[in-house]
Scaffold this active site. Structure first.
Site, short mmCIF file in Angstrom:
data_model
loop_
_atom_site.label_atom_id
_atom_site.label_comp_id
_atom_site.label_asym_id
_atom_site.label_seq_id
_atom_site.Cartn_x
_atom_site.Cartn_y
_atom_site.Cartn_z
N GLU A 36 -0.26 -9.39 -0.72
CA GLU A 36 -1.69 -9.67 -0.49
C GLU A 36 -2.47 -9.67 -1.81
OE1 GLU A 36 -1.64 -6.52 2.45
OE2 GLU A 36 -2.49 -7.90 3.92
N GLY A 73 0.84 -5.07 0.82
CA GLY A 73 -0.32 -5.18 -0.06
C GLY A 73 0.00 -5.83 -1.41
N ALA A 105 0.87 -1.18 0.00
CA ALA A 105 0.00 0.00 0.00
C ALA A 105 0.91 1.23 0.00
CB ALA A 105 -0.88 -0.02 1.24
N GLU A 147 4.57 -4.98 7.18
CA GLU A 147 3.75 -3.97 7.87
C GLU A 147 4.16 -3.79 9.33
OE1 GLU A 147 2.59 -6.42 5.95
OE2 GLU A 147 1.04 -5.66 4.59
#
Ligand code: CAA
Length: 261
Positions: free
Chosen positions: A115, A112, A69, A135
Site C-alpha cells: 500500500e 501496508g 503494518a 491481511e
C-alpha cells in the site's frame, strides 16, 4: 534510527537533487510500526520542503521493502481504539507531497508495504520483489488503500484475487499486470531509481508538480472534470519561466527561437 535519509554523491544541481529515504528496521523486515511511519512522513515532508530536491526515492533494505503494518502492534488493539484514532488515516500524508516519489521496491512489499508503494508515483521493482495483500490471513482486510488503489492499478479480477487469497506475486507478474513500471536487477535498483529521479528533478519544478497533480487527479475525477482540470493546469504553465525556454541538444533557447517543424 528507523529511516535513513541521504543525498546521492552527484547531487549538485540546485533544485535538481534527489532525496533518498531508506526504511531501516531490519529485524522486523521494515514492518511499518507507528514510529517508523512517523519517521517516514517526517523525512518525506522535509524533502518536499527542501528547494534543492526535485524528486524523492523511497526504498527498503535487506530483503524487504516493507512487510506490512506491524502485526505485534496491531494484535494489541481493540475496535474502539483503532476507530477513534482513525488508524492508518495519517499514512495518506505521503500522497499529499507535491514532488514525485519513486518507490524502489527491493524485496517484500506486503500489506501496508504494498500500500505504501502504491501511494508513490512510480513503482520500480527489484527482480526479487514480491507483492501481496495478505491481511485476509490475519482476519482483516487491507486498511491503507489496498482494496482501492490495487483495483485502479490492476483491475478488479486481479485485485480481488490478491486481496481474497492473500497470495503473493512476483516482480515479473507485477510488471505484467501493470502494478509496476519496470523490473530492474536488485543490485542496480536504487542506482536506476536515483537516475530516474535526476531525470525528473532536472525538469521544470512547477510543471513536474502539476503533472503529478493532473495524473493523480484522474483517479478521483470523471473524465470531463479531469480533462478540464488538465487543461487549466496546462494553461497556467504558460505563466512560468520554464515554458518560455526549452533546451534543445543541451542548448537553452528562448522558445521564440525554436525553429518551426
Ligand atoms: N509485523 C511485525 N513483524 C514482522 C512482520 C510484520 N508485518 N513481518 C515480518 N516480521 C518479523 C517476523 O516476526 C520476524 O521476527 P522474529 O525474527 O523476531 O521472529 C522477522 O520479521 C523476520 O520474519 P520471518 O522470520 O517471518 O521471515 P521470512 O523470510 O521467513 O518471511 C515474510 C518473510 C513472508 C514477509 C513473513 O515475515 C510474513 O509473512 N510477514 C507478515 C506479512 C503480513 O502479513 N503483512 C501484512 C500486515 S497487516 C497490514 O499491513 C495492514 C494494512 O493494511 C496496513
Amino acid at each position: 534510527i528507523l529511516v535513513e535519509t541521504r543525498f546521492p554523491e552527484d547531487n549538485s544541481v540546485v533544485g535538481g537533487g534527489v532525496g533518498v529515504i531508506s526504511l531501516h528496521r531490519p529485524k522486523a523486515l521494515n514492518a511499518l510500526c507507528d514510529a517508523l511511519f512517523d519517521d517516514l512522513i517526517h523525512a518525506v515532508r522535509a524533502f518536499d520542503g527542501d528547494d534543492d530536491i526535485g524528486c524523492i526515492v523511497i526504498t527498503g533494505s535487506g530483503k524487504a521493502f516493507a512487510a506490512g503494518a506491524d502485526i505485534s502492534e496491531m494484535s494489541k488493539r481493540e475496535f474502539a481504539d483503532v476507530y477513534k484514532k482513525n488508524m492508518f488515516s495519517q499514512w495518506a500524508d505521503i500522497t499529499k507531497v507535491s514532488k514525485p516519489i519513486i518507490a524502489a521496491i527491493n524485496g517484500f512489499a506486503l500489506g501496508g508495504g504494498c500500500e505504501l508503494a502504491m501511494m508513490c508515483d512510480i513503482l520500480l521493482a527489484g527482480s526479487k520483489a514480491q507483492f501481496g495483500q495478505p491481511e485476509i490471513n490475519l482476519g482483516v482486510i487491507p486498511g491503507a488503500g489496498g482494496t482501492q488503489r490495487l483495483i485502479r492499478a490492476v483491475g478488479k479480477s486481479k485485485a480481488m484475487e490478491m486481496c481474497l487469497t492473500g497470495n503473493r506475486i512476483s516482480a515479473q507478474e507485477a510488471l505484467d499486470i501493470g502494478l509496476v513500471s519496470k523490473v530492474i536487477e536488485t543490485e542496480f535498483l536504487l542506482e536506476e531509481a536515483v537516475k530516474m529521479g535526476f531525470s525528473i528533478a532536472d525538469k521544470g519544478s512547477v510543471s513536474v508538480r502539476m503533472c503529478k497533480e493532473a495524473v493523480n487527479a484522474a483517479e478521483e475525477m470523471t473524465l470531463a472534470e479531469g480533462l478540464r482540470f488538465e487543461r487549466r493546469l496546462f494553461h497556467a504553465l504558460f505563466a512560468t519561466k520554464d515554458q518560455k525556454e526549452v533546451e534543445l541538444k543541451g542548448v537553452r533557447l528562448k522558445i521564440s527561437k525554436v525553429p518551426e517543424v
